[in-house]
Write a protein that holds these residues in place. Structure first.
Motif, PDB file in Angstrom:
ATOM      1  N   PHE A  91       0.848  -1.197   0.000  1.00 57.98           N
ATOM      2  CA  PHE A  91       0.000   0.000   0.000  1.00 57.98           C
ATOM      3  C   PHE A  91       0.878   1.239   0.000  1.00 57.98           C
ATOM      4  CE2 PHE A  91      -3.954  -2.167   0.407  1.00 57.98           C
ATOM      5  CZ  PHE A  91      -3.713  -3.285   1.185  1.00 57.98           C
ATOM      6  N   PRO A  92       1.414   1.566  -1.185  1.00 60.75           N
ATOM      7  CA  PRO A  92       2.301   2.735  -1.251  1.00 60.75           C
ATOM      8  C   PRO A  92       1.523   4.013  -0.938  1.00 60.75           C
ATOM      9  CG  PRO A  92       1.760   1.937  -3.450  1.00 60.75           C
ATOM     10  CD  PRO A  92       1.196   0.947  -2.504  1.00 60.75           C
ATOM     11  N   PRO A  93       2.208   5.029  -0.455  1.00 62.65           N
ATOM     12  CA  PRO A  93       1.522   6.256  -0.037  1.00 62.65           C
ATOM     13  C   PRO A  93       0.848   7.009  -1.180  1.00 62.65           C
ATOM     14  CG  PRO A  93       3.915   6.492   0.154  1.00 62.65           C
ATOM     15  CD  PRO A  93       3.662   5.075  -0.179  1.00 62.65           C
ATOM     16  N   ASN A  94       1.247   6.712  -2.428  1.00 60.49           N
ATOM     17  CA  ASN A  94       0.656   7.456  -3.536  1.00 60.49           C
ATOM     18  C   ASN A  94      -0.699   6.895  -3.979  1.00 60.49           C
ATOM     19  OD1 ASN A  94       1.561   5.084  -4.610  1.00 60.49           O
ATOM     20  ND2 ASN A  94       2.640   5.974  -6.345  1.00 60.49           N
ATOM     21  N   ASP A  95      -1.209   5.861  -3.299  1.00 64.68           N
ATOM     22  CA  ASP A  95      -2.504   5.289  -3.680  1.00 64.68           C
ATOM     23  C   ASP A  95      -3.372   5.082  -2.439  1.00 64.68           C
ATOM     24  OD1 ASP A  95      -3.567   2.419  -5.740  1.00 64.68           O
ATOM     25  OD2 ASP A  95      -4.646   4.152  -4.948  1.00 64.68           O
ATOM     26  N   PRO A  96      -3.849   6.165  -1.844  1.00 65.19           N
ATOM     27  CA  PRO A  96      -4.619   6.035  -0.597  1.00 65.19           C
ATOM     28  C   PRO A  96      -5.957   5.330  -0.781  1.00 65.19           C
ATOM     29  CG  PRO A  96      -4.605   8.307  -1.369  1.00 65.19           C
ATOM     30  CD  PRO A  96      -3.680   7.566  -2.252  1.00 65.19           C
ATOM     31  N   ALA A  97      -6.539   5.432  -2.011  1.00 62.84           N
ATOM     32  CA  ALA A  97      -7.867   4.846  -2.245  1.00 62.84           C
ATOM     33  C   ALA A  97      -7.835   3.326  -2.105  1.00 62.84           C
ATOM     34  CB  ALA A  97      -8.370   5.250  -3.626  1.00 62.84           C
ATOM     35  N   LYS A  98      -6.708   2.738  -2.466  1.00 59.73           N
ATOM     36  CA  LYS A  98      -6.595   1.269  -2.444  1.00 59.73           C
ATOM     37  C   LYS A  98      -6.808   0.740  -1.023  1.00 59.73           C
ATOM     38  CE  LYS A  98      -3.225  -2.288  -3.830  1.00 59.73           C
ATOM     39  NZ  LYS A  98      -1.855  -2.520  -4.268  1.00 59.73           N
ATOM     40  N   PHE A  99      -6.103   1.353  -0.062  1.00 57.78           N
ATOM     41  CA  PHE A  99      -6.264   0.870   1.305  1.00 57.78           C
ATOM     42  C   PHE A  99      -7.631   1.241   1.866  1.00 57.78           C
ATOM     43  CE2 PHE A  99      -5.027  -0.976   5.186  1.00 57.78           C
ATOM     44  CZ  PHE A  99      -5.624  -0.224   6.188  1.00 57.78           C
ATOM     45  N   ALA A 100      -8.105   2.411   1.520  1.00 60.65           N
ATOM     46  CA  ALA A 100      -9.407   2.858   2.027  1.00 60.65           C
ATOM     47  C   ALA A 100     -10.498   1.871   1.636  1.00 60.65           C
ATOM     48  CB  ALA A 100      -9.727   4.254   1.486  1.00 60.65           C
ATOM     49  N   CYS A 101     -10.437   1.408   0.394  1.00 58.83           N
ATOM     50  CA  CYS A 101     -11.455   0.476  -0.109  1.00 58.83           C
ATOM     51  C   CYS A 101     -11.379  -0.861   0.626  1.00 58.83           C
ATOM     52  CB  CYS A 101     -11.233   0.284  -1.621  1.00 58.83           C
ATOM     53  SG  CYS A 101     -12.447  -0.771  -2.399  1.00 58.83           S
ATOM     54  N   ILE A 102     -10.165  -1.364   0.784  1.00 56.60           N
ATOM     55  CA  ILE A 102      -9.985  -2.679   1.402  1.00 56.60           C
ATOM     56  C   ILE A 102     -10.340  -2.607   2.894  1.00 56.60           C
ATOM     57  CG2 ILE A 102      -7.585  -2.812   2.250  1.00 56.60           C
ATOM     58  CD1 ILE A 102      -7.155  -5.181   0.513  1.00 56.60           C
ATOM     59  N   HIS A 103     -10.060  -1.465   3.511  1.00 54.79           N
ATOM     60  CA  HIS A 103     -10.358  -1.296   4.932  1.00 54.79           C
ATOM     61  C   HIS A 103     -11.862  -1.217   5.148  1.00 54.79           C
ATOM     62  CE1 HIS A 103     -10.115   0.009   9.056  1.00 54.79           C
ATOM     63  NE2 HIS A 103     -10.649   1.172   8.782  1.00 54.79           N
ATOM     64  N   ARG A 104     -12.536  -0.592   4.185  1.00 55.33           N
ATOM     65  CA  ARG A 104     -13.996  -0.424   4.305  1.00 55.33           C
ATOM     66  C   ARG A 104     -14.710  -1.776   4.334  1.00 55.33           C
ATOM     67  NH1 ARG A 104     -17.781   2.950  -0.003  1.00 55.33           N
ATOM     68  NH2 ARG A 104     -19.740   1.994   0.625  1.00 55.33           N
ATOM     69  N   ILE A 105     -14.210  -2.732   3.557  1.00 52.04           N
ATOM     70  CA  ILE A 105     -14.897  -4.028   3.438  1.00 52.04           C
ATOM     71  C   ILE A 105     -14.361  -5.053   4.442  1.00 52.04           C
ATOM     72  CG2 ILE A 105     -15.410  -5.927   1.868  1.00 52.04           C
ATOM     73  CD1 ILE A 105     -16.818  -3.235   1.191  1.00 52.04           C
ATOM     74  N   TYR A 106     -13.059  -5.100   4.609  1.00 51.01           N
ATOM     75  CA  TYR A 106     -12.482  -6.156   5.445  1.00 51.01           C
ATOM     76  C   TYR A 106     -12.017  -5.675   6.814  1.00 51.01           C
ATOM     77  CZ  TYR A 106     -12.349  -8.761   1.064  1.00 51.01           C
ATOM     78  OH  TYR A 106     -12.688  -9.381  -0.106  1.00 51.01           O
ATOM     79  N   GLY A 107     -11.587  -4.410   6.863  1.00 52.35           N
ATOM     80  CA  GLY A 107     -11.019  -3.920   8.120  1.00 52.35           C
ATOM     81  C   GLY A 107      -9.524  -4.204   8.167  1.00 52.35           C
ATOM     82  N   ALA A 108      -8.776  -3.263   8.716  1.00 55.02           N
ATOM     83  CA  ALA A 108      -7.313  -3.382   8.738  1.00 55.02           C
ATOM     84  C   ALA A 108      -6.859  -4.615   9.515  1.00 55.02           C
ATOM     85  CB  ALA A 108      -6.693  -2.124   9.354  1.00 55.02           C
ATOM     86  N   GLY A 109      -7.522  -4.879  10.630  1.00 51.20           N
ATOM     87  CA  GLY A 109      -7.134  -6.019  11.464  1.00 51.20           C
ATOM     88  C   GLY A 109      -7.258  -7.344  10.742  1.00 51.20           C
ATOM     89  N   ASN A 110      -8.377  -7.509  10.030  1.00 47.16           N
ATOM     90  CA  ASN A 110      -8.581  -8.764   9.292  1.00 47.16           C
ATOM     91  C   ASN A 110      -7.568  -8.910   8.164  1.00 47.16           C
ATOM     92  OD1 ASN A 110     -10.710  -9.616  10.850  1.00 47.16           O
ATOM     93  ND2 ASN A 110     -12.285  -8.778   9.502  1.00 47.16           N
ATOM     94  N   VAL A 111      -7.299  -7.811   7.460  1.00 44.77           N
ATOM     95  CA  VAL A 111      -6.327  -7.877   6.356  1.00 44.77           C
ATOM     96  C   VAL A 111      -4.943  -8.219   6.909  1.00 44.77           C
ATOM     97  CG1 VAL A 111      -5.209  -6.581   4.499  1.00 44.77           C
ATOM     98  CG2 VAL A 111      -7.640  -6.296   4.923  1.00 44.77           C
ATOM     99  N   SER A 112      -4.588  -7.593   8.014  1.00 46.29           N
ATOM    100  CA  SER A 112      -3.294  -7.866   8.645  1.00 46.29           C
ATOM    101  C   SER A 112      -3.178  -9.343   9.015  1.00 46.29           C
ATOM    102  CB  SER A 112      -3.136  -6.984   9.881  1.00 46.29           C
ATOM    103  OG  SER A 112      -1.973  -7.339  10.584  1.00 46.29           O
ATOM    104  N   LYS A 113      -4.241  -9.882   9.638  1.00 52.58           N
ATOM    105  CA  LYS A 113      -4.216 -11.307  10.035  1.00 52.58           C
ATOM    106  C   LYS A 113      -4.089 -12.199   8.818  1.00 52.58           C
ATOM    107  CE  LYS A 113      -7.428 -10.895  13.712  1.00 52.58           C
ATOM    108  NZ  LYS A 113      -8.785 -11.188  14.165  1.00 52.58           N
ATOM    109  N   MET A 114      -4.873 -11.867   7.760  1.00 57.68           N
ATOM    110  CA  MET A 114      -4.823 -12.705   6.555  1.00 57.68           C
ATOM    111  C   MET A 114      -3.427 -12.701   5.959  1.00 57.68           C
ATOM    112  SD  MET A 114      -8.373 -12.315   4.391  1.00 57.68           S
ATOM    113  CE  MET A 114      -9.315 -10.923   4.937  1.00 57.68           C
ATOM    114  N   LEU A 115      -2.802 -11.523   5.904  1.00 57.80           N
ATOM    115  CA  LEU A 115      -1.467 -11.437   5.297  1.00 57.80           C
ATOM    116  C   LEU A 115      -0.433 -12.180   6.149  1.00 57.80           C
ATOM    117  CD1 LEU A 115      -1.352  -7.737   4.001  1.00 57.80           C
ATOM    118  CD2 LEU A 115      -1.732  -9.833   2.701  1.00 57.80           C
ATOM    119  N   GLN A 116      -0.581 -12.066   7.459  1.00 61.11           N
ATOM    120  CA  GLN A 116       0.382 -12.726   8.353  1.00 61.11           C
ATOM    121  C   GLN A 116       0.340 -14.242   8.195  1.00 61.11           C
ATOM    122  OE1 GLN A 116      -0.556 -11.240  12.244  1.00 61.11           O
ATOM    123  NE2 GLN A 116       0.421  -9.275  11.848  1.00 61.11           N
ATOM    124  N   GLN A 117      -0.838 -14.751   7.825  1.00 65.55           N
ATOM    125  CA  GLN A 117      -0.973 -16.199   7.706  1.00 65.55           C
ATOM    126  C   GLN A 117      -0.483 -16.725   6.359  1.00 65.55           C
ATOM    127  OE1 GLN A 117      -5.146 -16.696   8.605  1.00 65.55           O
ATOM    128  NE2 GLN A 117      -4.801 -16.437  10.787  1.00 65.55           N
TER     129      GLN A 117
END
Lengths: 163, 121
Positions: free
Chosen positions: B26-52
């Motif tokens: 999630f480079p800083p030049n594309d804020p919409a990308k993270f905003a969209c993913i956070h809206r649906i999954y939430g940062a915590g869930n995405v973090s857990k999924m990536l860690q696994q």
């Protein structure tokens, strides 16, 4: 007596899993019955309960069941394929579609060749010969040109429950 | 600490550590990308999924999550499952058409060989 929300006679799956009181106005209760904890557990694991609650709040009530069905399907596929999720399924289907379109083009070319190269394909829709042929070969036996069965292919993929 | 915060940490208004799990994707030049993913999954869930996931598969996972999140934002009821249903219907229709044309070819071949046989008689 301190005011409190009336306790529901049985908690929905969401409130059971979240260990909280299930109120009569619980947004999850109509769609996550207490007998189906697993579905909510999967949806919660992928999307999170609060995100699901927000999503449900954003759609009209009459569409919430369909929304829950699609979220459950997406969660199921994501848990089975944590890297690609539904995108893997879409890519496979698109590839299959391209193969079928290619096979259809080949078959149409063959048909044109047999009809003597006429541009007009003979209208065999009402042909007794065609009807007899189709009667002899049940649809379930018709296979994709690579020998695989379409029904088996779709079953493996897991057809969405509401289609 | 990263001198420049990644889009996720900017959005979450927190420091971006050197080992931030989001920063490679999630480079800083594309804020919409993270905003969209956070809206649906939430940062915590995405973090857990990536860690696994093994590190080499995380970029693909992020792209697929982003696509699915965008589909869900565009179609809150069906999300990307709507695309799957449509493709399955198209496949069945194309299979039906293919079966019909194959049957027509078979009939045409039968007629042709019958004509050839009658020519010899």
């Amino acid at each position: 007596m301190r005011g409190h929300e009336p306790r529901s006679s049985s908690s929905c799956a969401a409130c059971k899993l979240l260990k909280r009181r299930c109120t009569p106005t619980c947004i999850f209760a109509p769609y996550f019955r207490s007998s189906d904890l697993i579905t909510f557990a999967k949806v919660h694991k992928v999307f999170g309960a609060s995100n699901v609650s927000k999503l449900l709040g954003e759609v009209p009530e009459e569409q919430r069941q369909e929304t829950v069905n699609s979220l459950a399907y997406e969660a199921e596929v994501r848990l089975k394929d944590p890297v690609y999720g539904c995108i893997g399924a879409i890519a496979s289907l698109q590839k299959k579609m391209l193969e079928l379109q290619h096979d259809l083009a080949v078959a149409r070319t063959r048909l044109l060749a047999h009809s003597g190269g006429n541009n007009h394909v003979s209208p065999l829709d009402n042909s007794p010969e065609l009807a007899a042929f189709l009667d002899l070969v049940p649809y379930s036996d018709l296979m994709l040109l690579d020998g695989s069965s379409l029904d088996a292919y779709l079953y493996d993929l897991g057809q969405p429950p509401f289609v | 600490m990263n001198p420049k915060r990644c889009a996720a940490c900017k959005y979450l208004r927190r420091r971006c550590p050197k080992d931030c799990i989001f920063s490679p994707y999630f480079p800083p030049n594309d804020p919409a990308k993270f905003a969209c993913i956070h809206r649906i999954y939430g940062a915590g869930n995405v973090s857990k999924m990536l860690q696994q996931l093994p590190e080499q598969t995380r970029a693909e996972a992020v792209e697929s999550l982003c696509f699915e999140a965008k589909c869900r934002v565009d179609d809150p009821v069906y999300g990307c499952v709507g695309i799957i249903s449509l493709l399955q219907t198209q496949i069945q229709n194309t299979q039906n058409e293919l079966a019909k044309v194959q049957a027509e070819v078979a009939v045409a071949q039968t007629k042709l060989s019958q004509n050839q046989n009658s020519d010899f008689m």
